[in-house]
Design a protein around this motif. Structure first.
Motif, short mmCIF file in Angstrom:
data_model
loop_
_atom_site.label_atom_id
_atom_site.label_comp_id
_atom_site.label_asym_id
_atom_site.label_seq_id
_atom_site.Cartn_x
_atom_site.Cartn_y
_atom_site.Cartn_z
N ARG A 109 -20.43 66.76 -68.98
CA ARG A 109 -19.33 65.82 -69.17
C ARG A 109 -18.82 65.39 -67.80
N VAL A 110 -18.63 64.08 -67.64
CA VAL A 110 -18.12 63.50 -66.40
C VAL A 110 -16.85 62.74 -66.74
N VAL A 111 -15.78 63.01 -66.00
CA VAL A 111 -14.50 62.36 -66.25
C VAL A 111 -14.00 61.71 -64.96
N PHE A 112 -13.71 60.41 -65.06
CA PHE A 112 -13.12 59.67 -63.96
C PHE A 112 -11.69 59.30 -64.37
N ILE A 113 -10.74 59.52 -63.45
CA ILE A 113 -9.34 59.19 -63.72
C ILE A 113 -8.80 58.35 -62.56
N CYS A 114 -8.16 57.23 -62.91
CA CYS A 114 -7.52 56.36 -61.92
C CYS A 114 -6.16 55.93 -62.44
N PRO A 115 -5.24 55.62 -61.53
CA PRO A 115 -3.93 55.14 -61.96
C PRO A 115 -4.01 53.71 -62.48
N GLN A 116 -3.09 53.39 -63.38
CA GLN A 116 -2.96 52.01 -63.83
C GLN A 116 -2.10 51.24 -62.82
N GLU A 117 -1.74 50.00 -63.10
CA GLU A 117 -1.11 49.12 -62.11
C GLU A 117 0.09 49.73 -61.40
N ALA A 118 1.05 50.24 -62.14
CA ALA A 118 2.28 50.77 -61.51
C ALA A 118 1.97 51.95 -60.60
N GLY A 119 1.09 52.83 -61.02
CA GLY A 119 0.71 53.96 -60.19
C GLY A 119 -0.09 53.55 -58.98
N TYR A 120 -0.96 52.57 -59.16
CA TYR A 120 -1.76 52.06 -58.04
C TYR A 120 -0.86 51.52 -56.94
N ALA A 121 0.20 50.83 -57.33
CA ALA A 121 1.11 50.22 -56.36
C ALA A 121 1.94 51.23 -55.58
N THR A 122 1.99 52.48 -56.01
CA THR A 122 2.85 53.47 -55.36
C THR A 122 2.21 54.13 -54.14
N ASP A 123 0.94 53.87 -53.87
CA ASP A 123 0.24 54.59 -52.81
C ASP A 123 -0.47 53.60 -51.89
N SER A 124 -0.04 53.55 -50.64
CA SER A 124 -0.63 52.60 -49.69
C SER A 124 -2.05 52.97 -49.29
N THR A 125 -2.51 54.17 -49.64
CA THR A 125 -3.90 54.54 -49.32
C THR A 125 -4.89 54.08 -50.39
N HIS A 126 -4.40 53.49 -51.46
CA HIS A 126 -5.30 52.94 -52.47
C HIS A 126 -5.99 51.70 -51.91
N VAL A 127 -7.28 51.61 -52.13
CA VAL A 127 -8.10 50.55 -51.56
C VAL A 127 -8.62 49.58 -52.61
N ALA A 128 -9.04 50.10 -53.77
CA ALA A 128 -9.69 49.26 -54.77
C ALA A 128 -9.14 49.58 -56.16
N TYR A 129 -8.31 48.68 -56.69
CA TYR A 129 -7.80 48.87 -58.04
C TYR A 129 -9.00 48.98 -58.98
N THR A 130 -9.01 50.03 -59.79
CA THR A 130 -10.16 50.29 -60.66
C THR A 130 -9.66 50.57 -62.07
N ASP A 131 -9.95 49.64 -62.97
CA ASP A 131 -9.56 49.80 -64.37
C ASP A 131 -10.71 50.44 -65.15
N LEU A 132 -10.60 50.44 -66.47
CA LEU A 132 -11.64 51.07 -67.29
C LEU A 132 -12.99 50.38 -67.14
N ASP A 133 -12.99 49.06 -66.98
CA ASP A 133 -14.26 48.36 -66.77
C ASP A 133 -14.87 48.77 -65.43
N GLY A 134 -14.03 48.90 -64.41
CA GLY A 134 -14.51 49.35 -63.10
C GLY A 134 -15.06 50.76 -63.15
N LEU A 135 -14.37 51.64 -63.87
CA LEU A 135 -14.85 53.02 -64.01
C LEU A 135 -16.17 53.04 -64.79
N ALA A 136 -16.28 52.20 -65.81
CA ALA A 136 -17.53 52.12 -66.58
C ALA A 136 -18.66 51.61 -65.67
N ASP A 137 -18.35 50.69 -64.78
CA ASP A 137 -19.35 50.18 -63.84
C ASP A 137 -19.84 51.30 -62.94
#
Length: 186
Positions: A109-137
């Protein structure tokens, strides 16, 4: 007073059960602690690995991991990449994660977790917003089989305002009968 981590802890434990999990980008061990005692963490930051060890968790730097008893082909039946992929360009995330695939058993089992928009905006070290389609890619580039897409702990719309709403993609490595495509296949 409130155990705000409880839903996240329960979710991780439900996703992995009794599996032995390799936590890539484990940081200071927040998720790794929820996986204990069956989790092994890897992080590029020596200080973060030191914090994990002080907490009694099993963690190694990326330079150390390959020479440990844990770095055996097929050793793990789970892999977690939580709050890792959004910290780098997608091709780099794929390259890094691909390096750990040999340590996974068939049907791991492989699990990828990323923040959604509001969480992504809280961290200046975030580089690439990644949604479920991006994680599937990412999963598909790694030859993984996507099984489930989840918005957690609240429905997807909440992620625009609630910084702790997360995208969770659940995938698996191919079974022994269906090998993953090699890196040079298109």
């Amino acid at each position: 007073m409130l155990d705000v981590q409880a839903p996240y802890r329960r979710k991780l434990r439900a996703l992995f059960g009794d599996r032995e999990v390799l936590d890539i980008g484990c940081g200071v061990g927040r998720c790794l602690a929820h996986l204990a005692p069956r989790g092994v963490g890897v992080d590029h930051n020596k200080h973060s690995v030191g914090v994990c060890r002080e907490l009694g968790l099993t963690a190694f730097t990326t330079d150390e991991f390959d020479s440990t008893e844990y770095a055996r082909p097929g050793r793990f039946d789970g892999l977690l990449a939580a709050h890792l992929i959004e910290h780098m360009p997608r091709p780099e995330a794929v390259r890094i994660l691909r390096g750990y695939l040999p340590y996974l058993a068939p049907a791991a089992r492989v699990v990828f977790i990323c923040p959604q928009e509001a969480g992504y905006a809280t961290d200046s070290t975030h580089v690439a917003y990644t949604d479920l389609d991006g994680l599937a890619d990412v999963a598909e580039q790694l030859g993984l089989v996507v099984e489930e897409r989840i918005s957690f702990p609240l429905p997807r719309l909440a992620g625009k305002v609630f910084p702790y709403n997360e995208f969770i993609l659940v995938a698996s490595t191919p079974t022994a009968a269906s090998p993953a495509p090699s890196a040079d296949q298109d």
